[in-house]
Design a protein around this motif. Structure first.
Motif, PDB file in Angstrom:
ATOM      1  N   ALA A  22       0.835  -1.209   0.000  1.00 56.09           N
ATOM      2  CA  ALA A  22       0.000   0.000   0.000  1.00 56.09           C
ATOM      3  C   ALA A  22       0.866   1.254   0.000  1.00 56.09           C
ATOM      4  CB  ALA A  22      -0.923  -0.011   1.211  1.00 56.09           C
ATOM      5  N   ALA A  23       2.004   1.204   0.707  1.00 50.87           N
ATOM      6  CA  ALA A  23       2.883   2.374   0.809  1.00 50.87           C
ATOM      7  C   ALA A  23       3.561   2.706  -0.510  1.00 50.87           C
ATOM      8  CB  ALA A  23       3.938   2.143   1.898  1.00 50.87           C
ATOM      9  N   PHE A  31       4.802  -6.280  -5.296  1.00 55.38           N
ATOM     10  CA  PHE A  31       5.359  -5.718  -4.071  1.00 55.38           C
ATOM     11  C   PHE A  31       4.911  -6.497  -2.835  1.00 55.38           C
ATOM     12  CE2 PHE A  31       5.735  -2.163  -7.025  1.00 55.38           C
ATOM     13  CZ  PHE A  31       7.051  -1.785  -6.806  1.00 55.38           C
ATOM     14  N   GLU A  32       3.624  -6.790  -2.756  1.00 55.93           N
ATOM     15  CA  GLU A  32       3.150  -7.565  -1.605  1.00 55.93           C
ATOM     16  C   GLU A  32       3.799  -8.940  -1.582  1.00 55.93           C
ATOM     17  OE1 GLU A  32      -0.942  -9.559   0.191  1.00 55.93           O
ATOM     18  OE2 GLU A  32      -1.095  -7.768  -1.088  1.00 55.93           O
ATOM     19  N   LEU A 101      10.521   2.761  -3.610  1.00 53.16           N
ATOM     20  CA  LEU A 101      10.378   1.740  -4.643  1.00 53.16           C
ATOM     21  C   LEU A 101       9.179   2.023  -5.544  1.00 53.16           C
ATOM     22  CD1 LEU A 101      11.223  -1.358  -2.435  1.00 53.16           C
ATOM     23  CD2 LEU A 101      12.601  -0.506  -4.344  1.00 53.16           C
ATOM     24  N   GLY A 102       8.091   2.483  -4.951  1.00 54.28           N
ATOM     25  CA  GLY A 102       6.932   2.827  -5.773  1.00 54.28           C
ATOM     26  C   GLY A 102       7.213   3.982  -6.716  1.00 54.28           C
ATOM     27  N   SER A 127      16.453  -7.114  -6.194  1.00 47.25           N
ATOM     28  CA  SER A 127      16.758  -8.233  -7.088  1.00 47.25           C
ATOM     29  C   SER A 127      15.493  -8.988  -7.472  1.00 47.25           C
ATOM     30  CB  SER A 127      17.770  -9.178  -6.434  1.00 47.25           C
ATOM     31  OG  SER A 127      17.182  -9.988  -5.448  1.00 47.25           O
ATOM     32  N   MET A 128      14.572  -9.147  -6.532  1.00 45.34           N
ATOM     33  CA  MET A 128      13.317  -9.836  -6.820  1.00 45.34           C
ATOM     34  C   MET A 128      12.439  -9.019  -7.775  1.00 45.34           C
ATOM     35  SD  MET A 128      13.208 -12.770  -5.063  1.00 45.34           S
ATOM     36  CE  MET A 128      11.520 -13.176  -4.605  1.00 45.34           C
ATOM     37  N   LEU A 129      12.464  -7.698  -7.602  1.00 47.46           N
ATOM     38  CA  LEU A 129      11.642  -6.833  -8.447  1.00 47.46           C
ATOM     39  C   LEU A 129      12.154  -6.767  -9.882  1.00 47.46           C
ATOM     40  CD1 LEU A 129      10.985  -3.911  -5.959  1.00 47.46           C
ATOM     41  CD2 LEU A 129       9.236  -5.410  -6.945  1.00 47.46           C
TER      42      LEU A 129
END
Length: 293
Positions: A22-23, A31-32, A101-102, A127-129
């Motif tokens: 949400a942030a 993201f979640e 990040l957003g 790295s995951m994103l």
């Protein structure tokens, strides 16, 4: 499910991940999922942990309390956790990083440079994103933290960790530069490392009165700039000398900044809001290249 102190850890981790998502301000399920999959406590060392409780706006000298136990539920929340209390180095506030990040929205296949990796938690998130096929080049100047990051990041794909001063070392061509230390003025070679359409986000601290995140995007002929949310970080070694400032903005004028220029490309003009040796900030807007991803 793991039950700790009468609380189901997986449920706490899921709730924390939902809040982080949400942030970001984005409707992106990645993201979640990623905040839930990457266990923060694995990057903090063994508990109990030291959590900062003094208001973060006021000082780098924070007061800390120790968590009641080594139960991971204590660090799966929006708190600063000490990595090196004596040096004032913390694993940063998750909600603030989620907002960062957003704002830059890392995409699969992108090349990211992470300056100030600490023990690697947000490096792992990056790295995951950027899966699949992304690369994250992390830099950490503190030798002990570098060693911990190197070990912590072994399970993560496409990550390299360099021990050294990123204000002096060459950076790889990058789609995103993610800076986790307060900067008076970004070194010119950081801007030059950005690919067309590349983004850099860093905590800008040109004076005691100005402290917020700055988003820079490389355009056709210049770099667009956008002031974002308040952000207080430990100073970046090599890029936090206030004597660099030839013209320093106040808070009101800093919020009007819309572009950044290299002084070697263009001399400061009447639009200059802040001037440093190698870069200057203007209130005149430029049009960035659209980011494809």
């Amino acid at each position: 499910m793991v039950r700790t102190s009468g609380v189901v850890l997986e449920e706490v981790r899921q709730f924390h991940a939902q809040m982080m998502a949400a942030a970001t301000g984005l409707l992106d399920e990645r993201f979640e999922r990623i905040f839930e999959l990457v266990p923060r406590e694995a990057f903090l060392g063994p508990g109990p942990w030291q959590i900062a409780v003094q208001p973060w706006k006021t000082s780098y000298r924070r007061r800390y309390i120790e968590t009641p136990s080594d139960d991971p539920v204590h660090v799966n929340q929006n708190v600063l956790v000490a990595l090196d209390r004596a040096k004032g180095i913390n694993n940063g506030e998750p909600m603030l990083h989620a907002a960062f990040l957003g704002s830059v929205n890392p995409q699969g296949g992108e090349v990211v440079t992470h300056i100030g990796a600490g023990t690697g938690y947000y490096t792992a998130i990056l790295s995951m994103l950027t899966l699949p096929n992304g690369r994250v080049h992390a830099f950490e100047i503190d030798e002990r933290l570098f060693g911990r990051a190197l070990e912590n990041l072994i399970p993560f794909e496409g990550v390299s960790v360099t021990h050294g001063d990123a204000t002096l070392l060459a950076l790889p061509p990058s789609d995103l530069i993610y800076v986790n230390a307060g900067v008076v003025a970004p070194p010119a070679h950081w801007l030059e490392a950005l690919r067309p359409g590349g983004r850099m986000i860093f905590p800008w601290r040109p004076s005691e009165d100005v402290a917020f995140a700055m988003l820079i995007t490389r355009g056709q002929t210049a770099f667009s700039a956008q002031p974002l949310m308040p952000a207080w970080f430990i100073p970046c070694i090599g890029a936090s000398d206030p004597q660099q400032g030839l013209k320093v903005p106040d808070r009101a004028s800093a919020q009007t900044i819309r572009s950044v220029w290299l002084t070697k490309d263009r001399d400061p003009d009447d639009s200059a809001i802040a001037i440093f040796r190698d870069v200057w900030f203007s209130d005149q807007a430029v049009t960035p290249v659209a980011v494809v991803g």
